[in-house]
Design an enzyme around this catalytic site. Structure first.
Site, PDB file in Angstrom:
ATOM      1  N   ARG A 140      52.777  38.432  45.687  1.00 42.12           N
ATOM      2  CA  ARG A 140      51.373  38.033  45.798  1.00 42.12           C
ATOM      3  C   ARG A 140      51.204  36.638  45.209  1.00 42.12           C
ATOM      4  NH1 ARG A 140      46.683  41.348  42.789  1.00 42.12           N
ATOM      5  NH2 ARG A 140      47.527  40.326  40.944  1.00 42.12           N
ATOM      6  N   ARG A 198      52.872  40.645  40.704  1.00 40.52           N
ATOM      7  CA  ARG A 198      51.743  39.855  40.192  1.00 40.52           C
ATOM      8  C   ARG A 198      52.296  38.559  39.591  1.00 40.52           C
ATOM      9  NH1 ARG A 198      49.616  45.212  38.504  1.00 40.52           N
ATOM     10  NH2 ARG A 198      47.508  45.432  39.303  1.00 40.52           N
ATOM     11  N   GLU A 240      40.300  43.616  48.637  1.00 38.79           N
ATOM     12  CA  GLU A 240      39.765  43.996  47.324  1.00 38.79           C
ATOM     13  C   GLU A 240      38.341  43.505  47.112  1.00 38.79           C
ATOM     14  OE1 GLU A 240      42.396  42.449  44.288  1.00 38.79           O
ATOM     15  OE2 GLU A 240      42.729  40.600  45.377  1.00 38.79           O
ATOM     16  N   HIS A 289      43.482  43.985  32.965  1.00 43.51           N
ATOM     17  CA  HIS A 289      44.899  43.675  33.169  1.00 43.51           C
ATOM     18  C   HIS A 289      45.750  44.005  31.947  1.00 43.51           C
ATOM     19  CE1 HIS A 289      43.215  41.762  36.699  1.00 43.51           C
ATOM     20  NE2 HIS A 289      44.336  42.208  37.224  1.00 43.51           N
ATOM     21  N   ASN A 331      41.342  48.300  42.364  1.00 41.89           N
ATOM     22  CA  ASN A 331      40.767  47.931  41.062  1.00 41.89           C
ATOM     23  C   ASN A 331      39.586  46.987  41.256  1.00 41.89           C
ATOM     24  OD1 ASN A 331      43.036  49.246  40.197  1.00 41.89           O
ATOM     25  ND2 ASN A 331      44.171  47.385  39.725  1.00 41.89           N
TER      26      ASN A 331
HETATM   27  C1  PEP Z   1      43.522  45.356  42.475  1.00 40.99           C
HETATM   28  O1  PEP Z   1      42.536  44.640  42.326  1.00 40.99           O
HETATM   29  O2  PEP Z   1      43.463  46.568  42.782  1.00 40.99           O
HETATM   30  C2  PEP Z   1      44.867  44.792  42.288  1.00 40.99           C
HETATM   31  C3  PEP Z   1      45.948  45.494  42.533  1.00 40.99           C
HETATM   32  O3  PEP Z   1      44.951  43.541  41.783  1.00 40.99           O
HETATM   33  P1  PEP Z   1      44.797  43.201  40.215  1.00 40.99           P
HETATM   34  O4  PEP Z   1      44.712  44.506  39.479  1.00 40.99           O
HETATM   35  O5  PEP Z   1      45.970  42.385  39.829  1.00 40.99           O
HETATM   36  O6  PEP Z   1      43.508  42.453  40.206  1.00 40.99           O
HETATM   37 MG    MG Z   2      42.768  42.473  42.197  1.00 33.01          MG
END
Ligand code: PEP
Ligand code: MG
Length: 625
Positions: free
Chosen positions: A380, A344, A479, A237, A502
């Site tokens: 989210r 986020r 995810e 992150h 991700n």
């Molecule tokens: C992901 O996991 O692709 C996503 C967009 O969420 P984050 O990167 O905040 O975990």
């Molecule tokens: Mg994620």
């Protein structure tokens, strides 16, 4: 922000080979006599090139500020010549206090655990008591008129670098001890003055062992022009934040933080994942030219801002942005974002010491809706945990936080916290095209529980006579592989999916997204990940719900043709990535993208996938990659 790839690399890079493209040595060898002599020998610095993982594009040439794990930030601060003796006295006092502390510590440990264990502090004490150290520090203060803090930081880091170079294991392992000593003296010097030091008054690049997302979020954006860290991966992150902030960043650099001194000149090349310490004149000239070329290319792409993201055969795609704070919305829409595909919201928690109240949440969402003027806003719900840990999480760490009590799981365990946020979202829902999205759903039950709590909140608002959007679109992040595999079932219970590539990549491939040691294995082009993405898009289509991708993959030009060909209609990415992705969309036809996707799905390795995509994308933008 300049685009991330460019074929015209500086000659030194093109002619070099190997992953660790380092110059042979950073410090000239020196004669040795004793520990203290070794440590105080004044090294002659020579340029060093370090290779890491480029996580945010662009080039910056600036002065280093080194942060340690406790975030003691020691910028270069000068003092008037008249204050040199009082500054030296301050230093002596801090060293004496540190010696006294250490002696007490050694004695108490010796009493408890015996002489051998207590003896580990003998090295610290002998170094701190040595007159050569005091001489080196005082010399630094008097010759360069810098603060005692700055002198301690630079001299001790030089010691650490010298020890690190030694082939003798005993000495090379003393590096950690030197950092300990440095921190101890800094703490004694700084006392309550840490706040002052956090204030930057000139442009710098941050060098650190690691950065928590909250630390990155609270960086002074006007003066921090780049950062480089010892650890981290492409979709950590912290890396995502650097991209969103549009500052070059390189992670996974090994022990860089121990080797750089505050005040060193540093080049951070986020495109190629390279950091150069103390660059020579040739390097500086080449990088300055390269920087100018990137800026020119970025300006060309900016011309696409007001043009639609439409393929040459007329298929309209929605290009949206990911944000962490509502302040990022004007920049995102300026770059052509047609809405926010991922807000986020956990950064409301991470950027503050206090848990946000319902009102704090509401203000943030109302502001975002106002700035978007009717464009979609996908909020989210809190995705805390894993690398986005709270103070409570830090105090009570989990053994395996990415597989632990994170995200929707944490919200379902703390319903008052969850409800505070849901109430705020629902109150803001009448102010624009607000949509709600639950992260990390891994079972249908979890989704149903989250929806039940949302229903409770709606009933409460109804009872209180507070307006809200009754038909608010509800979506989930896909995810986790279990959710991707159950997409057909889950699609019947929501209005949209957003694929978080991700996490989907890390959970499908069992590769920690933040761990630089396995960064080579982390690849969204892996056929298993691609099959899941394809199937989720198909499930969405079959059930007539919208599907977007909001993971980093959506903003990577390498994957644009493929995702388009898999029939993805909504791409959500960091604002700075929008122009390049849009350029690819506008340069191709849907028919061509589908051919590309068909071919990609026939490959059995990520290497083939990436090679083929690179070739195909180059045909559209020759200067890419
Ligand atoms: C992901 O996991 O692709 C996503 C967009 O969420 P984050 O990167 O905040 O975990
Ligand atoms: Mg994620």
């Amino acid at each position: 922000m300049p685009p991330r790839r460019f074929s015209n690399w500086p000659s030194w890079w093109r002619t070099s080979s190997g992953k660790n493209n380092q110059s042979p040595a950073r410090w000239c060898p020196f004669e040795t006599r004793s520990i203290i002599d070794l440590a105080t020998a004044g090294p002659i610095k020579i340029m060093e090139i370090r290779k890491g993982i480029g996580v945010s594009p662009g080039i910056v040439i600036s002065t280093a500020v080194v942060l340690d794990a406790e975030d003691l930030l020691i910028p270069r601060r000068t003092i008037p010549a008249a204050e040199v003796s009082s500054e030296t006295r301050r230093l002596q006092k801090a060293i004496s206090a540190s010696v006294a502390d250490l002696a007490t510590l050694r004695d108490s440990i010796t009493t408890k655990h015996g002489k051998q264990i207590g003896g580990i502090f003998d090295f610290h004490l002998s170094l701190l008591k040595d007159r050569a150290l005091l001489k080196a520090l005082s010399h630094q203060i008097s010759e360069t008129c810098v603060t005692a803090e700055y002198a301690v930081s630079t001299v001790m880091r030089r010691y650490a670098a010298n020890f690190h170079q030694m082939s003798d294991r005993y000495f090379s392992e003393r590096v950690k001890d030197i950092h300990d000593i440095e921190r101890r003296v800094l703490r004694a010097l700084i006392g309550r003055k840490i706040e002052d030091l956090l204030h930057l008054d000139r442009d710098v690049v941050i060098i650190a062992r690691d950065r928590r997302p909250s630390q990155t979020a609270s960086l002074d954006r006007t003066h921090v022009k780049g950062f480089a860290t010892d650890v981290g991966g492409r979709t950590s992150h912290t890396a995502i934040l650097a991209r969103a902030m549009g500052i070059p960043a390189v992670v996974g650099l090994g022990n860089l933080a121990a080797e750089v001194s505050g005040g060193d000149t540093i080049i951070i090349d986020g495109n190629r994942g390279v950091v150069i310490i103390d660059p020579d004149e040739n390097q500086l000239a080449e990088h300055r030219e390269f920087e100018r070329q990137l800026v020119r290319l970025g300006e060309d792409l900016a011309g696409l801002r007001d043009l639609p993201a439409q393929t040459r055969d007329g298929h309209l795609i929605s290009v949206q942005a990911n944000i962490e704070f509502s302040e990022e919305i004007p920049d995102a829409t300026n770059r052509g974002a047609q809405g926010i595909g991922l807000y986020r919201t956990e950064f409301l928690h991470l950027a503050s010491d206090q848990e946000p109240t319902e009102e704090d949440h509401y203000k943030a969402y109302a502001e975002a809706a106002r700035l978007l003027q009717g464009k979609p806003l996908v909020i989210r719900t809190l995705d805390l945990g894993a690398d986005k840990y709270t103070r409570a999480g830090m105090a009570n760490p989990e053994r395996n936080p990415f597989l632990g009590d994170r995200s929707i799981r944490m919200c379902l365990h703390d319903i008052p916290m969850f409800k505070r946020q849901l109430r705020a979202i629902m109150r803001a829902s009448i102010l624009g095209d607000v949509r709600i999205m639950f992260p990390m759903i891994s079972t249908a039950i979890e989704l149903r529980q989250a929806k039940m709590i949302l229903n409770d909140v709606m009933e409460e608002l109804e009872d209180e006579g507070i307006a809200y959007r009754k038909e608010i679109p509800i979506g989930i992040m896909i995810e986790v592989p279990s959710a991707a595999l159950m997409a057909n079932t889950l699609a019947k219970e929501v209005n949209f999916f957003s694929i978080g590539t991700n996490d989907l990549t890390q959970y499908t491939l069992a590769v920690d997204r933040t761990n630089e040691r396995v960064a080579g294995l982390y690849c969204p082009a892996h056929p298993a990940v691609l099959q899941l993405i394809r199937d989720v898009i198909r499930a969405g289509k079959r059930n007539q719900i919208g599907v977007s991708v909001c993971g980093e993959m959506a903003g990577e030009p390498l994957y644009t043709l493929l995702l388009l060909g898999l029939d993805l209609k909504v791409f959500s990415m960091n604002g700075p990535d929008i122009p390049e992705v849009k350029k690819i969309i506008r340069s191709t036809t849907m028919e061509h993208a589908r051919q590309v996707a068909r071919r990609v799905m026939s490959f059995d390795s990520e290497r083939q996938v990436m090679h083929f995509l690179r070739e195909e994308t180059r045909k559209i933008i020759p200067e890419a990659f």
